[in-house]
Design a protein around this motif. Structure first.
Motif, short mmCIF file in Angstrom:
data_model
loop_
_atom_site.label_atom_id
_atom_site.label_comp_id
_atom_site.label_asym_id
_atom_site.label_seq_id
_atom_site.Cartn_x
_atom_site.Cartn_y
_atom_site.Cartn_z
N ARG A 1 -6.18 2.20 2.46
CA ARG A 1 -5.21 2.30 3.54
C ARG A 1 -5.91 2.63 4.86
O ARG A 1 -5.50 2.17 5.91
CB ARG A 1 -4.19 3.37 3.18
N PHE B 1 0.85 -1.19 0.00
CA PHE B 1 0.00 0.00 0.00
C PHE B 1 0.88 1.24 0.00
O PHE B 1 2.11 1.13 0.10
CB PHE B 1 -0.95 0.01 1.21
N ILE B 2 0.24 2.39 -0.14
CA ILE B 2 0.99 3.63 -0.14
C ILE B 2 0.58 4.42 1.09
O ILE B 2 -0.61 4.62 1.32
CB ILE B 2 0.71 4.41 -1.43
N ASP B 3 1.56 4.79 1.90
CA ASP B 3 1.22 5.47 3.14
C ASP B 3 0.87 6.94 2.89
O ASP B 3 0.92 7.41 1.76
CB ASP B 3 2.32 5.29 4.18
N ALA B 4 0.52 7.62 3.98
CA ALA B 4 0.05 9.01 3.83
C ALA B 4 1.12 9.92 3.24
O ALA B 4 0.82 11.00 2.75
CB ALA B 4 -0.40 9.54 5.19
N ASN B 5 2.38 9.48 3.27
CA ASN B 5 3.44 10.31 2.71
C ASN B 5 3.82 9.90 1.29
O ASN B 5 4.81 10.37 0.75
CB ASN B 5 4.67 10.25 3.60
N GLY B 6 3.02 9.01 0.71
CA GLY B 6 3.25 8.63 -0.67
C GLY B 6 4.31 7.57 -0.86
O GLY B 6 4.77 7.34 -1.97
N GLU C 1 -4.28 14.24 6.18
CA GLU C 1 -3.20 13.43 6.73
C GLU C 1 -2.02 13.37 5.75
O GLU C 1 -2.20 13.14 4.56
CB GLU C 1 -3.74 12.02 6.99
N GLY C 2 -0.80 13.55 6.30
CA GLY C 2 0.39 13.45 5.47
C GLY C 2 0.29 14.33 4.23
O GLY C 2 -0.14 15.48 4.30
N ILE C 3 0.70 13.76 3.08
CA ILE C 3 0.61 14.54 1.84
C ILE C 3 -0.55 14.04 0.99
O ILE C 3 -0.52 14.13 -0.24
CB ILE C 3 1.95 14.48 1.06
N ASN C 4 -1.60 13.53 1.63
CA ASN C 4 -2.71 12.95 0.89
C ASN C 4 -3.33 13.91 -0.12
O ASN C 4 -3.60 13.56 -1.27
CB ASN C 4 -3.79 12.46 1.85
N GLN D 1 -6.30 4.29 -3.21
CA GLN D 1 -5.17 3.92 -2.36
C GLN D 1 -5.36 4.48 -0.96
O GLN D 1 -5.12 3.80 0.04
CB GLN D 1 -3.87 4.49 -2.94
N ARG E 1 -1.19 14.43 -3.04
CA ARG E 1 -1.21 13.28 -3.94
C ARG E 1 -2.45 13.29 -4.81
O ARG E 1 -2.39 13.00 -6.00
CB ARG E 1 -1.16 11.98 -3.13
#
Lengths: 292, 225
Positions: B185, A66-71, B11-14, B181, B17
């Motif tokens: 997740r 999978f791809i985490d929240a940081n890509g 969250e994060g760089i969602n 994705q 992306r």
């Protein structure tokens, strides 16, 4: 007159099309033959020359790929893929991840768009005709999850009771065929089925055990009473058909990794946080490429 | 409960992306619409030719793209061409090629229809005025045809933008795939994530498509007066 002319034009264009298609067909076979020979000769050399190994993984199947929240690519398969790249090219960053869809994994190998597929690829007879599987690194079978207050620990307990399943899964086939005495409550979607279990519309739910372990961990009060059931399927890396050099290398690599219990390390790093301590890793992990 | 899912967007760089995915969607759609329209106009003009064979070939080309699903075309070019010629084409390039060819096919039919719908006396009057073949098209037929083809062309453009979501199947990570994705997740922890992600994707598609239909409306009313 007009009609005859029209007819002739049609016939001519049809013949032309057939000719073109036939031409395409023959070149296709010769070219692929050539490529296969090439692959046999120097598959690993080619990867080394390119400097990166192309590994096909999933981008949306946690916790495997999978791809985490940081890509960033993460997961069990990715962890193993990085190690393969490190041992093949000396650096785990020399890897090009190719995100695959379940339905096109075979085609990516056949058209030489990836070197190795490490995307939770279950070994089946049908797929074996089209790609070459290495030895397995994981196994999967059905499991049954039920409320902790009324746990189901054997199939006998299900007799005459409602079992929740998802349409079109191996669970449906298994219970219809082997346990017709169990009453099935069928749903289209995984989320619907789990909601139904929470609402107590059935006494238990059956699905791939890997998914159930993860769900039971997140949802307190439920337990995977039956961890393995039905036929055991294995999950293995795959390469393009005929690419024996790379296949042998992977098998050897799995054996070497088995000596240092690497697949267990991968389990601890990626799957254990999701599955928790209640699960025995031996239910999932295959070490050294050999089922015991 | 429903609100907790909105956190996945920040969250994060969602978010970054998702916008990156949108850029890819927009890039494929923009290039395909541009190339497709230009090719389609040329093809549509050729299609009005008197030669039966040329018309038949144009017709065949159009029907090939109409009958065979776009997904199949994507697979043919992405998985088929490398086998034939031993070359590797990037998924995004394949998408631009296939969508351009499809756009050209549909556009040619729109252009042909617009030209054919012009009253015959327009052509005859033009000829009577002594206009050359090119003059006839340049001053009489094309200006009128453009007004008639605009609604169809805009419809085609928005359809092309929306159909680009098929490109995930040849490995191009577009905005819908990025959304999936993120949803997969966070599914176990945030069951409502899908509502928020797909909601945002809905808004993003709307943001691209709405100005197009607004623009065409504006042009139509402008030309009518």
């Amino acid at each position: 007159m007009m009609n005859i002319k029209k007819f002739l034009v049609l016939i001519c264009s049809a013949l032309f099309l057939v000719g073109v298609l036939a031409g395409c067909g023959s070149t296709a076979t010769t070219k692929t033959d050539g490529k296969q020979e090439e692959a046999q000769k120097s598959a690993i050399e080619e990867i080394k020359k390119r400097g990166t190994v192309r590994i096909g993984i999933f981008g949306d199947k946690p916790p495997f790929g999978f791809i985490d929240a940081n890509g960033k690519n993460q997961g069990f398969d990715v962890y193993i893929a990085k190690r393969l790249a490190k041992d093949l090219l000396g650096d785990e960053s020399k890897i090009q991840f190719v995100l695959l869809e379940p339905a096109s994994r075979v085609e990516y190998l056949q058209t030489n768009k990836v070197d190795i597929v490490l995307a939770n690829f279950t070994v089946t007879e049908e797929r074996k005709q089209k790609v070459d599987f290495a030895n397995p690194y994981m196994k999967v079978s059905l499991g049954v999850v039920s409320p902790q207050s009324a746990p189901i620990t054997s199939v006998d307990q299900l007799k005459g009771k409602k079992l929740i399943i998802i349409k079109g899964t191996t669970a449906e086939t298994y219970f219809t065929k082997n346990h017709p005495e169990v009453e099935l409550l069928k749903f289209d979607q995984i989320t619907q089925a789990f909601e139904a279990l929470k609402d107590k519309r059935g006494v238990a739910l059956s699905q791939d055990n890997t998914l159930l372990f993860a769900w039971a961990k997140e949802n307190a009060g439920f337990t995977v009473g039956i961890a393995t059931l039905g036929s055991l399927d294995t999950i293995a890396p795959a390469v393009k058909q005929g690419n024996k050099e790379l296949l042998d290398w992977i098998n050897q690599e799995l054996e070497t990794l088995g000596k240092e219990n690497f697949i267990h390390k991968a389990y601890d790093a990626t799957l254990k946080p999701v599955y928790g301590d209640s699960i025995n890793p031996e239910d999932i992990v295959v070490e050294g490429g050999k089922l015991n | 409960m429903l609100n907790s899912g909105i956190n996945v967007l920040t969250e994060g760089i969602n978010l970054q992306r998702l916008l990156g995915g949108l850029l890819i969607t927009a890039r494929i759609a923009f290039l395909a619409i541009l190339i497709g329209s230009l090719l389609g106009i040329v093809l549509g003009l050729i299609n009005t030719s008197k030669s039966r064979i040329i018309r038949l070939l144009c017709r065949l080309y159009l029907e090939f793209f109409r009958i065979i699903p776009i997904l199949v075309w994507l697979f043919i070019v992405y998985f088929g061409v490398p086998g034939l010629f031993n070359i590797h084409l990037e998924g995004e390039l394949v998408a631009v090629i296939v969508f351009s060819l499809w756009g050209a096919a549909e556009m040619s039919d729109i252009v042909r229809g617009a030209l054919a719908s012009l009253p015959k006396h327009q052509i005859e009057s033009g000829k009577a005025l002594g206009l050359s073949f090119w003059g006839l098209y340049r001053y009489v037929l094309i200006p009128q045809a453009i007004r008639r083809l605009l609604p169809g062309a805009m419809n085609l453009a928005t359809r092309m933008i929306k159909t680009t979501s098929l490109v995930v199947l040849i490995g191009v990570i577009d905005v819908v795939k990025v959304g999936q994705q993120i949803i997969e997740r966070s599914l176990l922890k945030e069951p409502t994530a899908s509502f928020w992600i797909y909601g945002l994707i809905f808004v993003l598609y709307f943001v691209i498509c709405y100005p197009l239909s607004k623009l065409s409306k504006k042009l139509e009313t402008k030309w009518e007066s």
